[in-house]
Design a protein around this motif. Structure first.
Motif, PDB file in Angstrom:
ATOM      1  N   ASN A 165      -6.093   5.208   3.927  1.00  0.00           N
ATOM      2  CA  ASN A 165      -5.719   6.023   5.087  1.00  0.00           C
ATOM      3  C   ASN A 165      -6.951   6.735   5.633  1.00  0.00           C
ATOM      4  O   ASN A 165      -7.608   7.469   4.898  1.00  0.00           O
ATOM      5  CB  ASN A 165      -4.726   7.119   4.692  1.00  0.00           C
ATOM      6  N   ARG A 166      -7.237   6.545   6.898  1.00  0.00           N
ATOM      7  CA  ARG A 166      -8.265   7.350   7.548  1.00  0.00           C
ATOM      8  C   ARG A 166      -7.629   8.614   8.120  1.00  0.00           C
ATOM      9  O   ARG A 166      -8.247   9.675   8.149  1.00  0.00           O
ATOM     10  CB  ARG A 166      -8.970   6.570   8.651  1.00  0.00           C
ATOM     11  N   SER A 167      -6.386   8.485   8.573  1.00  0.00           N
ATOM     12  CA  SER A 167      -5.674   9.665   9.048  1.00  0.00           C
ATOM     13  C   SER A 167      -4.177   9.459   8.895  1.00  0.00           C
ATOM     14  O   SER A 167      -3.685   8.333   8.944  1.00  0.00           O
ATOM     15  CB  SER A 167      -6.011   9.985  10.505  1.00  0.00           C
ATOM     16  N   PHE A 188       0.840  -1.199   0.000  1.00  0.00           N
ATOM     17  CA  PHE A 188       0.000   0.000   0.000  1.00  0.00           C
ATOM     18  C   PHE A 188       0.879   1.254   0.000  1.00  0.00           C
ATOM     19  O   PHE A 188       0.672   2.176  -0.798  1.00  0.00           O
ATOM     20  CB  PHE A 188      -0.925  -0.017   1.218  1.00  0.00           C
ATOM     21  N   TYR A 189       1.866   1.284   0.887  1.00  0.00           N
ATOM     22  CA  TYR A 189       2.755   2.448   0.958  1.00  0.00           C
ATOM     23  C   TYR A 189       3.555   2.626  -0.334  1.00  0.00           C
ATOM     24  O   TYR A 189       3.745   3.757  -0.795  1.00  0.00           O
ATOM     25  CB  TYR A 189       3.700   2.334   2.144  1.00  0.00           C
ATOM     26  N   ALA A 190       4.024   1.546  -0.919  1.00  0.00           N
ATOM     27  CA  ALA A 190       4.787   1.645  -2.173  1.00  0.00           C
ATOM     28  C   ALA A 190       3.926   2.268  -3.275  1.00  0.00           C
ATOM     29  O   ALA A 190       4.375   3.171  -3.998  1.00  0.00           O
ATOM     30  CB  ALA A 190       5.285   0.268  -2.597  1.00  0.00           C
ATOM     31  N   TYR A 213      -3.244  10.020  -5.425  1.00  0.00           N
ATOM     32  CA  TYR A 213      -2.744   9.934  -4.055  1.00  0.00           C
ATOM     33  C   TYR A 213      -3.884  10.158  -3.066  1.00  0.00           C
ATOM     34  O   TYR A 213      -4.059   9.385  -2.120  1.00  0.00           O
ATOM     35  CB  TYR A 213      -1.631  10.954  -3.842  1.00  0.00           C
ATOM     36  N   ALA A 214      -4.673  11.207  -3.280  1.00  0.00           N
ATOM     37  CA  ALA A 214      -5.799  11.497  -2.381  1.00  0.00           C
ATOM     38  C   ALA A 214      -6.792  10.343  -2.376  1.00  0.00           C
ATOM     39  O   ALA A 214      -7.450  10.089  -1.365  1.00  0.00           O
ATOM     40  CB  ALA A 214      -6.485  12.797  -2.786  1.00  0.00           C
ATOM     41  N   GLY A 215      -6.893   9.610  -3.488  1.00  0.00           N
ATOM     42  CA  GLY A 215      -7.783   8.459  -3.574  1.00  0.00           C
ATOM     43  C   GLY A 215      -7.362   7.299  -2.698  1.00  0.00           C
ATOM     44  O   GLY A 215      -8.122   6.355  -2.508  1.00  0.00           O
ATOM     45  N   THR A 216      -6.152   7.365  -2.120  1.00  0.00           N
ATOM     46  CA  THR A 216      -5.705   6.321  -1.189  1.00  0.00           C
ATOM     47  C   THR A 216      -6.140   6.633   0.242  1.00  0.00           C
ATOM     48  O   THR A 216      -5.796   5.899   1.160  1.00  0.00           O
ATOM     49  CB  THR A 216      -4.180   6.113  -1.244  1.00  0.00           C
ATOM     50  N   PHE A 217      -6.891   7.729   0.401  1.00  0.00           N
ATOM     51  CA  PHE A 217      -7.435   8.134   1.694  1.00  0.00           C
ATOM     52  C   PHE A 217      -8.948   7.938   1.687  1.00  0.00           C
ATOM     53  O   PHE A 217      -9.571   7.959   0.625  1.00  0.00           O
ATOM     54  CB  PHE A 217      -7.120   9.616   1.966  1.00  0.00           C
TER      55      PHE A 217
END
Length: 144
Positions: free
Chosen positions: A130-132, A15-17, A31-35
């Motif tokens: 990511n929630r936060s 996920f981080y990669a 990127y924002a879509g991963t939140f």
């Protein structure tokens, strides 16, 4: 001895990669879509965290304006990932971030080291989101 969360640990690393590849390619909507839609993202000391995916995009567009005339490649590397699965299914993750910059014809330069504090949750498709995220910059204190 086996690590009881090995599969989850590998999933968080993946996920981080993917997430950092999107950020380093300046694919800010991706990127924002991963939140999560209601996420909170605090990455700069002294500034209020961005909230919601749209707010994260706005925040990062403004942040990246300072690099418009600087032909650099930024890289975010997450290391020393420590995960703590929670009873509610979320995952508390803490890791170190090393941020480098490389300009044409120059050697890479370390521009920042940080500690990243995340809460990860499952999205509708079962993948992580990511929630936060709150980033503490070494030498600068905690993010807002």
């Amino acid at each position: 001895m086996t690590y009881p969360h090995a599969a989850l640990y590998a999933e968080v690393q993946h996920f981080y990669a993917r997430q950092m590849s999107l950020l380093d390619a300046v694919k800010l909507e991706g990127y924002a879509g991963t939140f999560t839609e209601d996420a909170e993202f605090g990455h700069t000391p002294g500034r209020e965290p961005a909230r919601t995916r749209a707010g994260i995009v706005r925040d990062l567009v403004a942040f990246h304006r300072k690099f418009e005339d600087d032909p650099q490649q930024r890289r975010h590397m997450f290391t020393m990932v420590d995960i703590d699965p929670q009873d509610d299914g979320s995952v508390v993750s803490t890791c170190y971030a090393l941020i480098t910059t490389t300009r044409p014809g120059q050697a890479p330069e370390v521009v920042r080291t940080c500690v990243v504090h995340d809460v990860l949750v499952r999205g509708e498709d079962g993948g992580l989101l990511n929630r936060s995220r709150h980033v503490d910059h070494d030498g600068h204190g905690a993010a807002a």
